[in-house]
Design an enzyme around this catalytic site. Structure first.
Site, PDB file in Angstrom:
ATOM      1  N   THR A  18      -8.537  29.701  88.719  1.00 20.22           N
ATOM      2  CA  THR A  18      -8.501  30.157  90.107  1.00 20.22           C
ATOM      3  C   THR A  18      -8.446  31.686  90.198  1.00 20.22           C
ATOM      4  O   THR A  18      -7.910  32.345  89.297  1.00 20.22           O
ATOM      5  CB  THR A  18      -7.267  29.557  90.804  1.00 20.22           C
ATOM      6  OG1 THR A  18      -7.047  30.227  92.050  1.00 20.22           O
ATOM      7  CG2 THR A  18      -5.995  29.707  89.975  1.00 20.22           C
ATOM      8  N   ASP A  19      -8.944  32.221  91.315  1.00 21.95           N
ATOM      9  CA  ASP A  19      -8.828  33.671  91.540  1.00 21.95           C
ATOM     10  C   ASP A  19      -7.366  34.098  91.722  1.00 21.95           C
ATOM     11  O   ASP A  19      -7.053  35.285  91.656  1.00 21.95           O
ATOM     12  CB  ASP A  19      -9.680  34.112  92.747  1.00 21.95           C
ATOM     13  CG  ASP A  19      -9.297  33.451  94.061  1.00 21.95           C
ATOM     14  OD1 ASP A  19      -8.396  32.584  94.058  1.00 21.95           O
ATOM     15  OD2 ASP A  19      -9.904  33.794  95.097  1.00 21.95           O
ATOM     16  N   GLU A  20      -6.483  33.113  91.978  1.00 19.05           N
ATOM     17  CA  GLU A  20      -5.077  33.470  92.212  1.00 19.05           C
ATOM     18  C   GLU A  20      -4.412  34.077  90.976  1.00 19.05           C
ATOM     19  O   GLU A  20      -3.355  34.692  91.091  1.00 19.05           O
ATOM     20  CB  GLU A  20      -4.273  32.252  92.685  1.00 19.05           C
ATOM     21  CG  GLU A  20      -4.772  31.736  94.011  1.00 19.05           C
ATOM     22  CD  GLU A  20      -3.753  30.907  94.783  1.00 19.05           C
ATOM     23  OE1 GLU A  20      -2.560  30.937  94.440  1.00 19.05           O
ATOM     24  OE2 GLU A  20      -4.180  30.231  95.728  1.00 19.05           O
ATOM     25  N   TYR A  58       2.641  28.427  91.072  1.00 18.26           N
ATOM     26  CA  TYR A  58       1.321  27.803  90.854  1.00 18.26           C
ATOM     27  C   TYR A  58       0.393  28.752  90.093  1.00 18.26           C
ATOM     28  O   TYR A  58      -0.149  28.409  89.039  1.00 18.26           O
ATOM     29  CB  TYR A  58       0.677  27.408  92.195  1.00 18.26           C
ATOM     30  CG  TYR A  58      -0.818  27.170  92.079  1.00 18.26           C
ATOM     31  CD1 TYR A  58      -1.318  26.072  91.384  1.00 18.26           C
ATOM     32  CD2 TYR A  58      -1.737  28.076  92.636  1.00 18.26           C
ATOM     33  CE1 TYR A  58      -2.685  25.875  91.253  1.00 18.26           C
ATOM     34  CE2 TYR A  58      -3.104  27.878  92.506  1.00 18.26           C
ATOM     35  CZ  TYR A  58      -3.584  26.775  91.809  1.00 18.26           C
ATOM     36  OH  TYR A  58      -4.933  26.578  91.672  1.00 18.26           O
ATOM     37  N   LYS A 110      -1.251  28.535  86.262  1.00 21.01           N
ATOM     38  CA  LYS A 110      -2.695  28.571  85.977  1.00 21.01           C
ATOM     39  C   LYS A 110      -3.022  29.739  85.037  1.00 21.01           C
ATOM     40  O   LYS A 110      -3.858  29.606  84.140  1.00 21.01           O
ATOM     41  CB  LYS A 110      -3.501  28.709  87.283  1.00 21.01           C
ATOM     42  CG  LYS A 110      -3.453  27.514  88.210  1.00 21.01           C
ATOM     43  CD  LYS A 110      -4.080  26.254  87.648  1.00 21.01           C
ATOM     44  CE  LYS A 110      -5.579  26.330  87.537  1.00 21.01           C
ATOM     45  NZ  LYS A 110      -6.158  25.019  87.104  1.00 21.01           N
TER      46      LYS A 110
HETATM   47  P1  NAD Z   1      -6.337  18.483  93.981  1.00 24.72           P
HETATM   48  O1  NAD Z   1      -4.857  18.682  94.121  1.00 24.72           O
HETATM   49  O2  NAD Z   1      -7.125  18.033  95.164  1.00 24.72           O
HETATM   50  O3  NAD Z   1      -6.624  17.425  92.806  1.00 24.72           O
HETATM   51  C1  NAD Z   1      -5.948  17.451  91.597  1.00 24.72           C
HETATM   52  C2  NAD Z   1      -6.255  16.158  90.863  1.00 24.72           C
HETATM   53  O4  NAD Z   1      -5.602  16.206  89.581  1.00 24.72           O
HETATM   54  C3  NAD Z   1      -5.741  14.896  91.568  1.00 24.72           C
HETATM   55  O5  NAD Z   1      -6.715  13.895  91.521  1.00 24.72           O
HETATM   56  C4  NAD Z   1      -4.520  14.508  90.752  1.00 24.72           C
HETATM   57  O6  NAD Z   1      -4.245  13.115  90.772  1.00 24.72           O
HETATM   58  C5  NAD Z   1      -4.918  14.979  89.356  1.00 24.72           C
HETATM   59  N1  NAD Z   1      -3.759  15.250  88.511  1.00 24.72           N
HETATM   60  C6  NAD Z   1      -2.653  15.972  88.811  1.00 24.72           C
HETATM   61  N2  NAD Z   1      -1.800  15.975  87.780  1.00 24.72           N
HETATM   62  C7  NAD Z   1      -2.379  15.244  86.783  1.00 24.72           C
HETATM   63  C8  NAD Z   1      -1.998  14.896  85.460  1.00 24.72           C
HETATM   64  N3  NAD Z   1      -0.818  15.290  84.958  1.00 24.72           N
HETATM   65  N4  NAD Z   1      -2.845  14.160  84.721  1.00 24.72           N
HETATM   66  C9  NAD Z   1      -4.046  13.740  85.229  1.00 24.72           C
HETATM   67  N5  NAD Z   1      -4.434  14.025  86.479  1.00 24.72           N
HETATM   68  C10 NAD Z   1      -3.629  14.779  87.250  1.00 24.72           C
HETATM   69  O7  NAD Z   1      -6.881  19.847  93.398  1.00 24.72           O
HETATM   70  P2  NAD Z   1      -8.266  20.610  93.687  1.00 24.72           P
HETATM   71  O8  NAD Z   1      -8.112  21.439  94.892  1.00 24.72           O
HETATM   72  O9  NAD Z   1      -9.378  19.645  93.583  1.00 24.72           O
HETATM   73  O10 NAD Z   1      -8.289  21.604  92.436  1.00 24.72           O
HETATM   74  C11 NAD Z   1      -8.855  21.193  91.203  1.00 24.72           C
HETATM   75  C12 NAD Z   1      -8.745  22.329  90.199  1.00 24.72           C
HETATM   76  O11 NAD Z   1      -9.431  23.473  90.695  1.00 24.72           O
HETATM   77  C13 NAD Z   1      -7.320  22.783  89.929  1.00 24.72           C
HETATM   78  O12 NAD Z   1      -7.206  23.071  88.575  1.00 24.72           O
HETATM   79  C14 NAD Z   1      -7.156  24.034  90.761  1.00 24.72           C
HETATM   80  O13 NAD Z   1      -6.227  24.916  90.173  1.00 24.72           O
HETATM   81  C15 NAD Z   1      -8.557  24.598  90.714  1.00 24.72           C
HETATM   82  N6  NAD Z   1      -8.992  25.401  91.870  1.00 24.72           N
HETATM   83  C16 NAD Z   1      -8.875  24.932  93.139  1.00 24.72           C
HETATM   84  C17 NAD Z   1      -9.362  25.690  94.201  1.00 24.72           C
HETATM   85  C18 NAD Z   1      -9.291  25.195  95.624  1.00 24.72           C
HETATM   86  O14 NAD Z   1      -9.621  25.940  96.547  1.00 24.72           O
HETATM   87  N7  NAD Z   1      -8.888  23.966  95.884  1.00 24.72           N
HETATM   88  C19 NAD Z   1      -9.956  26.928  93.955  1.00 24.72           C
HETATM   89  C20 NAD Z   1     -10.042  27.387  92.634  1.00 24.72           C
HETATM   90  C21 NAD Z   1      -9.567  26.603  91.592  1.00 24.72           C
HETATM   91  O1  DAU Z   2      -7.874  30.836  95.832  1.00 21.42           O
HETATM   92  C1  DAU Z   2      -7.948  29.601  95.202  1.00 21.42           C
HETATM   93  C2  DAU Z   2      -6.759  28.747  95.603  1.00 21.42           C
HETATM   94  O2  DAU Z   2      -6.966  28.337  96.946  1.00 21.42           O
HETATM   95  C3  DAU Z   2      -6.572  27.539  94.697  1.00 21.42           C
HETATM   96  O3  DAU Z   2      -6.262  27.983  93.405  1.00 21.42           O
HETATM   97  C4  DAU Z   2      -5.461  26.627  95.217  1.00 21.42           C
HETATM   98  O4  DAU Z   2      -5.379  25.458  94.433  1.00 21.42           O
HETATM   99  C5  DAU Z   2      -5.786  26.243  96.645  1.00 21.42           C
HETATM  100  O5  DAU Z   2      -4.749  25.444  97.184  1.00 21.42           O
HETATM  101  C6  DAU Z   2      -5.983  27.497  97.506  1.00 21.42           C
HETATM  102  O6  DAU Z   2      -4.736  28.224  97.649  1.00 21.42           O
HETATM  103  P1  DAU Z   2      -4.279  28.873  99.039  1.00 21.42           P
HETATM  104  O7  DAU Z   2      -2.815  29.056  99.014  1.00 21.42           O
HETATM  105  O8  DAU Z   2      -5.124  30.038  99.387  1.00 21.42           O
HETATM  106  O9  DAU Z   2      -4.706  27.669 100.046  1.00 21.42           O
HETATM  107  P2  DAU Z   2      -3.983  27.003 101.302  1.00 21.42           P
HETATM  108  O10 DAU Z   2      -4.977  26.096 101.939  1.00 21.42           O
HETATM  109  O11 DAU Z   2      -2.640  26.451 100.967  1.00 21.42           O
HETATM  110  O12 DAU Z   2      -3.756  28.249 102.256  1.00 21.42           O
HETATM  111  C7  DAU Z   2      -4.837  29.082 102.683  1.00 21.42           C
HETATM  112  C8  DAU Z   2      -4.250  30.191 103.527  1.00 21.42           C
HETATM  113  O13 DAU Z   2      -3.752  29.626 104.750  1.00 21.42           O
HETATM  114  C9  DAU Z   2      -3.062  30.887 102.891  1.00 21.42           C
HETATM  115  O14 DAU Z   2      -3.102  32.271 103.224  1.00 21.42           O
HETATM  116  C10 DAU Z   2      -1.851  30.234 103.536  1.00 21.42           C
HETATM  117  C11 DAU Z   2      -2.349  29.882 104.917  1.00 21.42           C
HETATM  118  N1  DAU Z   2      -1.760  28.661 105.527  1.00 21.42           N
HETATM  119  C12 DAU Z   2      -1.777  27.517 104.801  1.00 21.42           C
HETATM  120  C13 DAU Z   2      -1.250  26.355 105.326  1.00 21.42           C
HETATM  121  C14 DAU Z   2      -1.245  25.075 104.517  1.00 21.42           C
HETATM  122  C15 DAU Z   2      -1.266  28.704 106.812  1.00 21.42           C
HETATM  123  O15 DAU Z   2      -1.278  29.762 107.493  1.00 21.42           O
HETATM  124  N2  DAU Z   2      -0.743  27.554 107.338  1.00 21.42           N
HETATM  125  C16 DAU Z   2      -0.699  26.375 106.634  1.00 21.42           C
HETATM  126  O16 DAU Z   2      -0.185  25.368 107.181  1.00 21.42           O
END
Ligand code: NAD
Ligand code: DAU
Length: 339
Positions: A125-127, A153, A157
């Site tokens: 992730t970019d985080e 988190y 990562k």
């Molecule tokens: P998500 O939370 O929707 O899904 C995570 C999945 O992993 C679920 O299906 C869960 O059951 C499974 N999981 C969790 N713990 C596990 C374990 N111990 N063993 C096996 N399976 C397990 O997450 P997402 O948003 O789809 O993110 C997927 C990946 O991409 C993550 O690694 C996250 O850090 C990364 N990522 C997410 C975003 C985003 O915007 N959502 C952006 C950049 C990177």
């Molecule tokens: O940048 C990549 C990341 O993006 C991934 O690595 C993470 O897994 C993914 O969850 C996401 O993280 P964020 O914290 O950016 O996403 P989230 O949807 O939780 O929040 C997006 C923005 O919105 C953040 O600035 C917090 C804000 N927010 C979020 C929620 C849930 C609110 O203002 N209100 C809310 O209720």
């Protein structure tokens, strides 16, 4: 080609499974997922009967289960999406983030070392780069930006990323890492900003915006992320990190207002609430490397992607309603209880 996709019952993992089965109909895709609260087997229903797909319920931290699966499937490639992914939850309970995101990654890579592998790909992730100030729009995250995390988190990562690079240098494991910005699209779990706001607005419930709502995220349509990973596992250079993002920065409040406008709802639903602890101010990816080296470019414009996403949530209440009610947690038992 046999590919193990971990976390394939979650948001991005499931979109990746669908993408790979469609783009490479001759590949075998094995999804390993623990089905935590964020994993939803009903998402994978459309591919359950595909002979090139197999679902296995297991924890990536479970060495025996992982070993057994590697023994059975002899994967060429592992793509690790499995993670605890929600920043707010990591503030409540960091421990499980360390277990899954770091220990789980090491268990997978140990299995790769033992059984041999063509590629281990870590979905990061970019985080891991921390945040950028709002008053410096000229700054972006490159692959050289130092790791500087804010939340449990992102720290977990980053820990995993360092371990992946160490396995490459120390053991010669053929790894790649992608660091992507915020994804949006179908099957996004409704604890995250965009689906949460869509569903709450549909119910005329208050929309909780953290702090001043001016935090900026760089949004990418999930399919574009999946295509980037597909390219990296085929053409990416071993040992390299690739940033993935679409130069699509938006303030949270503007996203929330856009959703309200699309749904014809009043901005009176917006409620400013206490800020997230350690809240990152701005994320912005520089995707020059993946563009120059692999030819990747995002295909979906945000204006189109957000309308498509809102429509998907309107059309797929049957997917999110059981999640909201907690019912989906009984789904696996119902489907697999006596098998
Ligand atoms: P998500 O939370 O929707 O899904 C995570 C999945 O992993 C679920 O299906 C869960 O059951 C499974 N999981 C969790 N713990 C596990 C374990 N111990 N063993 C096996 N399976 C397990 O997450 P997402 O948003 O789809 O993110 C997927 C990946 O991409 C993550 O690694 C996250 O850090 C990364 N990522 C997410 C975003 C985003 O915007 N959502 C952006 C950049 C990177
Ligand atoms: O940048 C990549 C990341 O993006 C991934 O690595 C993470 O897994 C993914 O969850 C996401 O993280 P964020 O914290 O950016 O996403 P989230 O949807 O939780 O929040 C997006 C923005 O919105 C953040 O600035 C917090 C804000 N927010 C979020 C929620 C849930 C609110 O203002 N209100 C809310 O209720």
């Amino acid at each position: 080609m046999n590919i193990i996709v971990t976390g394939g019952a979650g948001f991005i993992g499931s979109n990746f499974v669908f993408h790979m089965l469609k783009a490479h109909p001759d590949y075998r895709i094995i999804c390993l997922d623990k089905l935590t609260y964020a994993g939803n087997l009903s998402t994978l229903e459309p591919v359950m009967d595909n002979p090139n797909f197999r679902f296995v319920k297991a924890d990536i931290c479970d060495k025996e289960a992982v070993d057994k699966l590697f023994e059975e499937e002899k994967p060429d490639v592992v793509v690790n999406f499995a993670a605890e992914s929600h920043v707010d939850r990591s503030i409540e309970n960091p421990q499980v983030f360390l277990e899954t995101n770091i220990i789980g990654t090491s268990v997978l890579m140990d299995a790769c070392r033992k059984h041999g592998i063509k590629r281990y790909h870590q979905v990061s992730t970019d985080e891991v780069y921390g945040d950028l100030p709002l008053d410096r729009p000229d700054l972006f995250f490159t692959e050289q930006t130092p790791i500087h995390t804010s939340s449990p988190y992102s720290s977990s990562k980053a820990g995993a990323d360092l371990l992946v690079l160490a396995y490459h240098r120390t053991f010669g494991l053929p790894v790649t890492i992608s660091r992507c910005s915020n994804n949006y699209g179908p099957y996004h779990f409704p604890e995250k900003l965009i689906p949460l706001m869509i569903i709450r607005a549909l119910h005329d419930e208050s929309l909780p915006v953290y702090g001043d709502g001016l935090n900026v995220r760089d949004w990418l349509y999930v399919e574009d992320h999946c295509k980037a990973i597909d390219l990296i596992i085929h053409k990416g250079k071993v040992g390299e990190v690739y940033n993935v993002g679409g130069h699509n920065e938006m303030a949270n409040i503007d996203i929330v207002k856009l959703i309200l406008k699309e749904l014809g709802k009043s901005e009176d639903l917006i409620t400013y609430v206490t800020d997230r602890a350690g809240h990152d101010r701005r994320y912005a990816i520089d995707p020059t490397k993946i563009h120059n080296d692999l030819g990747w470019l995002p295909e979906t414009k945000f204006a189109d992607g957000i309308v498509k996403t809102i429509k998907w949530y309107l059309d797929n209440e049957a997917w999110w309603q059981p999640i909201i009610s907690g019912e989906y947690q009984n789904y696996y038992e119902k489907m697999y209880g006596d098998k």
